[in-house]
Design a protein around this motif. Structure first.
Motif, PDB file in Angstrom:
ATOM      1  N   PRO A   1       0.823  -1.216   0.000  1.00 37.44           N
ATOM      2  CA  PRO A   1       0.000   0.000   0.000  1.00 37.44           C
ATOM      3  C   PRO A   1       0.851   1.258   0.000  1.00 37.44           C
ATOM      4  O   PRO A   1       1.730   1.427   0.852  1.00 37.44           O
ATOM      5  CB  PRO A   1      -0.818  -0.126   1.293  1.00 37.44           C
TER       6      PRO A   1
ATOM      7  N   SER B   1       0.448   3.458   5.219  1.00 34.72           N
ATOM      8  CA  SER B   1       0.057   2.783   6.460  1.00 34.72           C
ATOM      9  C   SER B   1      -1.211   3.365   7.058  1.00 34.72           C
ATOM     10  O   SER B   1      -1.712   2.868   8.058  1.00 34.72           O
ATOM     11  CB  SER B   1       1.176   2.903   7.488  1.00 34.72           C
ATOM     12  N   SER B   2      -1.695   4.457   6.462  1.00 34.60           N
ATOM     13  CA  SER B   2      -2.844   5.216   6.971  1.00 34.60           C
ATOM     14  C   SER B   2      -2.528   5.959   8.263  1.00 34.60           C
ATOM     15  O   SER B   2      -3.424   6.492   8.899  1.00 34.60           O
ATOM     16  CB  SER B   2      -4.068   4.321   7.182  1.00 34.60           C
TER      17      SER B   2
ATOM     18  N   ARG C   1      -8.961   4.565   3.959  1.00 32.07           N
ATOM     19  CA  ARG C   1      -8.435   3.485   3.119  1.00 32.07           C
ATOM     20  C   ARG C   1      -9.331   2.263   3.282  1.00 32.07           C
ATOM     21  O   ARG C   1      -9.801   1.969   4.381  1.00 32.07           O
ATOM     22  CB  ARG C   1      -7.005   3.170   3.527  1.00 32.07           C
TER      23      ARG C   1
ATOM     24  N   LYS D   1      -6.640  -2.182   1.512  1.00 32.98           N
ATOM     25  CA  LYS D   1      -5.483  -1.279   1.589  1.00 32.98           C
ATOM     26  C   LYS D   1      -5.049  -0.703   0.246  1.00 32.98           C
ATOM     27  O   LYS D   1      -4.125   0.118   0.209  1.00 32.98           O
ATOM     28  CB  LYS D   1      -4.283  -1.963   2.256  1.00 32.98           C
TER      29      LYS D   1
END
Length: 123
Positions: free
Chosen positions: A29, A52-53, A70, A74
């Motif tokens: 991602p 990784s958000s 997200r 991902k």
């Protein structure tokens, strides 16, 4: 890498709309986000999220109204647009920046751009 955006359309002032963008061709991602370009104006940054958000950044013009998230896979991101205004009318472009880091607002950091999806806010 391909980016497929969807969800644009016509919405009334004060309403809500959700844009989606799915990335394909990646196994990790990456940072993703949205830019927009209104008629007769330059393209501008809207929002971005790290791979990784962990990090998100928003343009001041949309803070408190738009939310990026997200998907569970991902590789998709969603832009929830609330309390939309006529000035939100624009073509919205999904973008991807290879890697996972604190996202940036400059378009030079983005490696891939999807086709735009038009959002029209009626007054």
């Amino acid at each position: 890498v391909q980016l497929q955006a969807s969800g644009g359309g016509l919405v009334q002032t004060g309403g809500s709309l959700t844009l989606s963008c799915a990335a394909s061709g990646r196994t990790f991602p990456d940072n993703m986000g949205w830019f927009r370009q209104a008629p007769g104006k330059e393209r501008e940054f809207v929002v971005a999220i790290s791979g990784s958000s962990k990090y998100t950044i928003y343009a001041d013009s949309v803070k408190g109204r738009f939310t990026i998230s997200r998907g569970v896979d991902k590789y998709s991101v969603y832009l929830q647009m609330n309390s939309v205004k006529p000035e939100d009318t624009a073509v919205y472009f999904c973008v991807l920046s290879l890697g996972d880091y604190a996202p940036k607002s400059s378009d030079q950091f983005y490696d891939y751009w999807g086709r735009g999806t038009l959002v029209t806010v009626s007054s």
